[in-house]
Scaffold this active site. Sequence first.
Site, mmCIF file in Angstrom:
data_model
loop_
_atom_site.group_PDB
_atom_site.id
_atom_site.type_symbol
_atom_site.label_atom_id
_atom_site.label_comp_id
_atom_site.label_asym_id
_atom_site.label_seq_id
_atom_site.Cartn_x
_atom_site.Cartn_y
_atom_site.Cartn_z
ATOM 1 N N ASN A 192 48.468 -9.863 -6.575
ATOM 2 C CA ASN A 192 48.179 -9.874 -7.870
ATOM 3 C C ASN A 192 46.994 -9.126 -8.418
ATOM 4 O O ASN A 192 46.189 -9.439 -8.252
ATOM 5 C CB ASN A 192 47.899 -11.335 -8.391
ATOM 6 C CG ASN A 192 47.638 -12.050 -9.820
ATOM 7 O OD1 ASN A 192 47.641 -10.659 -10.621
ATOM 8 N ND2 ASN A 192 47.478 -12.861 -10.207
ATOM 9 N N ARG A 207 53.077 -9.573 -8.734
ATOM 10 C CA ARG A 207 53.034 -10.093 -9.983
ATOM 11 C C ARG A 207 52.912 -9.086 -10.955
ATOM 12 O O ARG A 207 51.831 -8.244 -11.070
ATOM 13 C CB ARG A 207 51.886 -11.107 -10.465
ATOM 14 C CG ARG A 207 51.820 -11.952 -11.476
ATOM 15 C CD ARG A 207 50.540 -12.280 -12.038
ATOM 16 N NE ARG A 207 50.758 -13.068 -13.224
ATOM 17 C CZ ARG A 207 49.594 -13.097 -13.942
ATOM 18 N NH1 ARG A 207 48.471 -12.714 -13.518
ATOM 19 N NH2 ARG A 207 49.505 -13.621 -15.133
ATOM 20 N N HIS A 215 53.195 -16.511 -18.240
ATOM 21 C CA HIS A 215 52.979 -17.706 -17.252
ATOM 22 C C HIS A 215 54.360 -18.202 -16.795
ATOM 23 O O HIS A 215 54.395 -19.240 -16.176
ATOM 24 C CB HIS A 215 52.342 -19.051 -17.838
ATOM 25 C CG HIS A 215 51.044 -18.791 -18.248
ATOM 26 N ND1 HIS A 215 50.322 -19.566 -19.158
ATOM 27 C CD2 HIS A 215 49.918 -18.072 -17.611
ATOM 28 C CE1 HIS A 215 49.192 -19.045 -19.342
ATOM 29 N NE2 HIS A 215 48.630 -18.024 -18.385
ATOM 30 N N LEU A 241 47.981 -25.506 -18.529
ATOM 31 C CA LEU A 241 46.768 -25.613 -19.291
ATOM 32 C C LEU A 241 45.520 -25.342 -18.296
ATOM 33 O O LEU A 241 45.152 -26.018 -17.297
ATOM 34 C CB LEU A 241 46.396 -27.080 -19.786
ATOM 35 C CG LEU A 241 47.463 -27.832 -20.919
ATOM 36 C CD1 LEU A 241 46.978 -29.079 -21.005
ATOM 37 C CD2 LEU A 241 47.576 -26.966 -22.075
ATOM 38 N N ASN A 294 42.339 -21.696 -18.561
ATOM 39 C CA ASN A 294 41.584 -21.064 -19.315
ATOM 40 C C ASN A 294 42.690 -20.194 -20.407
ATOM 41 O O ASN A 294 42.455 -20.093 -21.593
ATOM 42 C CB ASN A 294 40.630 -19.839 -18.993
ATOM 43 C CG ASN A 294 39.924 -19.266 -19.736
ATOM 44 O OD1 ASN A 294 39.191 -20.007 -20.557
ATOM 45 N ND2 ASN A 294 39.526 -17.982 -19.954
ATOM 46 N N ARG A 316 40.768 -17.766 -26.609
ATOM 47 C CA ARG A 316 41.960 -17.259 -27.461
ATOM 48 C C ARG A 316 42.070 -18.436 -28.285
ATOM 49 O O ARG A 316 42.075 -19.609 -28.282
ATOM 50 C CB ARG A 316 43.134 -16.811 -26.691
ATOM 51 C CG ARG A 316 42.792 -15.886 -25.633
ATOM 52 C CD ARG A 316 44.172 -15.362 -25.051
ATOM 53 N NE ARG A 316 43.915 -15.028 -23.340
ATOM 54 C CZ ARG A 316 44.765 -15.307 -22.418
ATOM 55 N NH1 ARG A 316 45.884 -15.881 -22.860
ATOM 56 N NH2 ARG A 316 44.402 -14.805 -21.065
ATOM 57 N N ARG A 325 34.974 -29.514 -18.387
ATOM 58 C CA ARG A 325 34.233 -30.424 -17.792
ATOM 59 C C ARG A 325 32.845 -30.645 -18.597
ATOM 60 O O ARG A 325 32.274 -31.388 -18.810
ATOM 61 C CB ARG A 325 34.076 -30.284 -16.392
ATOM 62 C CG ARG A 325 35.117 -30.113 -15.506
ATOM 63 C CD ARG A 325 35.077 -29.579 -14.164
ATOM 64 N NE ARG A 325 34.760 -28.144 -14.292
ATOM 65 C CZ ARG A 325 34.716 -27.354 -13.200
ATOM 66 N NH1 ARG A 325 34.845 -27.657 -12.109
ATOM 67 N NH2 ARG A 325 34.682 -25.820 -13.492
ATOM 68 N N VAL A 382 43.249 -27.377 -16.054
ATOM 69 C CA VAL A 382 42.795 -28.376 -16.775
ATOM 70 C C VAL A 382 43.955 -29.420 -16.664
ATOM 71 O O VAL A 382 43.709 -30.569 -16.662
ATOM 72 C CB VAL A 382 42.692 -28.000 -18.357
ATOM 73 C CG1 VAL A 382 42.688 -29.102 -19.261
ATOM 74 C CG2 VAL A 382 41.369 -27.108 -18.502
ATOM 75 N N GLU A 391 46.097 -30.252 -14.316
ATOM 76 C CA GLU A 391 46.069 -30.978 -13.173
ATOM 77 C C GLU A 391 44.997 -31.860 -12.724
ATOM 78 O O GLU A 391 44.661 -32.720 -12.369
ATOM 79 C CB GLU A 391 45.982 -29.811 -11.895
ATOM 80 C CG GLU A 391 47.441 -29.023 -12.161
ATOM 81 C CD GLU A 391 47.452 -27.983 -10.861
ATOM 82 O OE1 GLU A 391 46.732 -28.219 -9.837
ATOM 83 O OE2 GLU A 391 48.092 -27.091 -11.084
ATOM 84 N N ASN A 392 43.657 -31.373 -13.392
ATOM 85 C CA ASN A 392 42.499 -32.083 -13.046
ATOM 86 C C ASN A 392 41.763 -32.754 -14.399
ATOM 87 O O ASN A 392 40.732 -33.759 -14.001
ATOM 88 C CB ASN A 392 41.550 -31.002 -12.634
ATOM 89 C CG ASN A 392 41.878 -30.293 -11.458
ATOM 90 O OD1 ASN A 392 42.125 -30.915 -10.249
ATOM 91 N ND2 ASN A 392 42.181 -29.019 -11.413
ATOM 92 N N GLU A 415 51.940 -20.360 -8.373
ATOM 93 C CA GLU A 415 52.473 -19.010 -8.586
ATOM 94 C C GLU A 415 52.950 -18.101 -7.474
ATOM 95 O O GLU A 415 53.738 -17.366 -7.319
ATOM 96 C CB GLU A 415 51.769 -18.402 -9.656
ATOM 97 C CG GLU A 415 51.745 -19.303 -10.947
ATOM 98 C CD GLU A 415 50.830 -18.751 -12.183
ATOM 99 O OE1 GLU A 415 51.111 -18.019 -12.929
ATOM 100 O OE2 GLU A 415 49.628 -19.047 -11.982
#
Length: 410
Positions: A16, A99, A188, A217, A219, A249, A292, A339, A341-342, A392
């Site tokens: 990547n 990628r 994505h 979700l 950045n 963004r 966070r 975001v 996942e956590n 990915e």
Amino acid sequence: MTTPPAPVPSRVLVLNSGSSSVKYQLLDMGDGARLAVGLVERIGERTSRLVHTPGDGGEPRERTEPIADHEAALKAVAEELAADGLGLDSPELAAIGHRVVHGGLKFTAPTVVDDEVLAEIERLVPVAPLHNPANVVGIRTARALRPDLPQVAVFDTAFHTTMPESAARYAIDVETADAHRIRRYGFHGTSHAYVSRETAKLLGKDPAEVNVIVLHLGNGASASAVAGGRCVDTSMGLTPLEGLVMGTRSGDVDPAVTFHLKRVAGMSTDEIDVLLNKKSGLVGLCGDNDMREIRRRIDEGDERARLAFEIYVHRLKKYIGAYYAVLGRVDAVAFTAGVGENAAFVREAAIAGLEELGLVVDGELNAERSSRARIVSPVYARVAVAVVPTDEELEIARQTFDLVSANSLA
């Protein structure tokens, strides 16, 4: 004495390439092992850095030295792999998967790179000026290092090429749009493909039977509506700026905002570009793009952070509702990426109030921290709410290996 057969190549190196970085993973598609993971960053600077981790959870090795360009970066990566007996000259290496952010309408599937393919990726630079140039450099360098090895481009946009024209076209003059390739491409895509398929697996169903809303979700953030394994709508458009509120963004804004800023504020096109891409979203609303930190500030009574969070969640709810309408029937809503996942509080807030749509989270299940795919809705919920860690690199490796394996049998 019979000579044992040569091992069938089963390893894929995933690259990547960014403008000043290279992320990489080496995977064995025979047994699913992750043989190496690494990152080269600050390429072209005096203090370039390479962090290489052998195997799953091995001891990381770090190099800090000048790395002039992507060719030098990949040579350094090859040295680290060779130190673990995993060099680029290994006969077990089947292909290198790259990628590539933008494939336009031409590339709807993983593609073996030749000169013509590379030229077309370059022709797409005007619609992906930040990403495609670096992707091209990475492919060129890898081809030079291993000209005998299949190089496969896996496109972020490919998964979204199944969108109907009613979802993909903007309502502007058709001739102008076609002349300048203006349409909704989405991004994505490897993540949305992987997560939608893994969500179906979590439900014990074939992907062709399942309708999923995927919320990627991080950045950067995007949503997709996936019907029977095919994308029918997605939130990002011509560029990754459209759609959800993101870290820096803006997501959706009235297009006339740009004209207004040009006429009234005297801002240049480049200044507006920087504003919307780098100084907007959560960082523009409250000065932070780390969820966070935003949560910590909310807990301390910071109203600016609270409003930023409410705007973020409001946009999420709008897309969940919109994609519910597009799909007609929804089997699951899947949260993924950093975001998704956590941040249990983001999932809870995004689903709150959608009970009439059959959506609800179980507080205890949702609060559980785990690296595995799981359902966080109660058993009685009509629509499953899932947390599915994205991968990915594995998706790129799978698509690359499947393509070269099919070609070798043809």
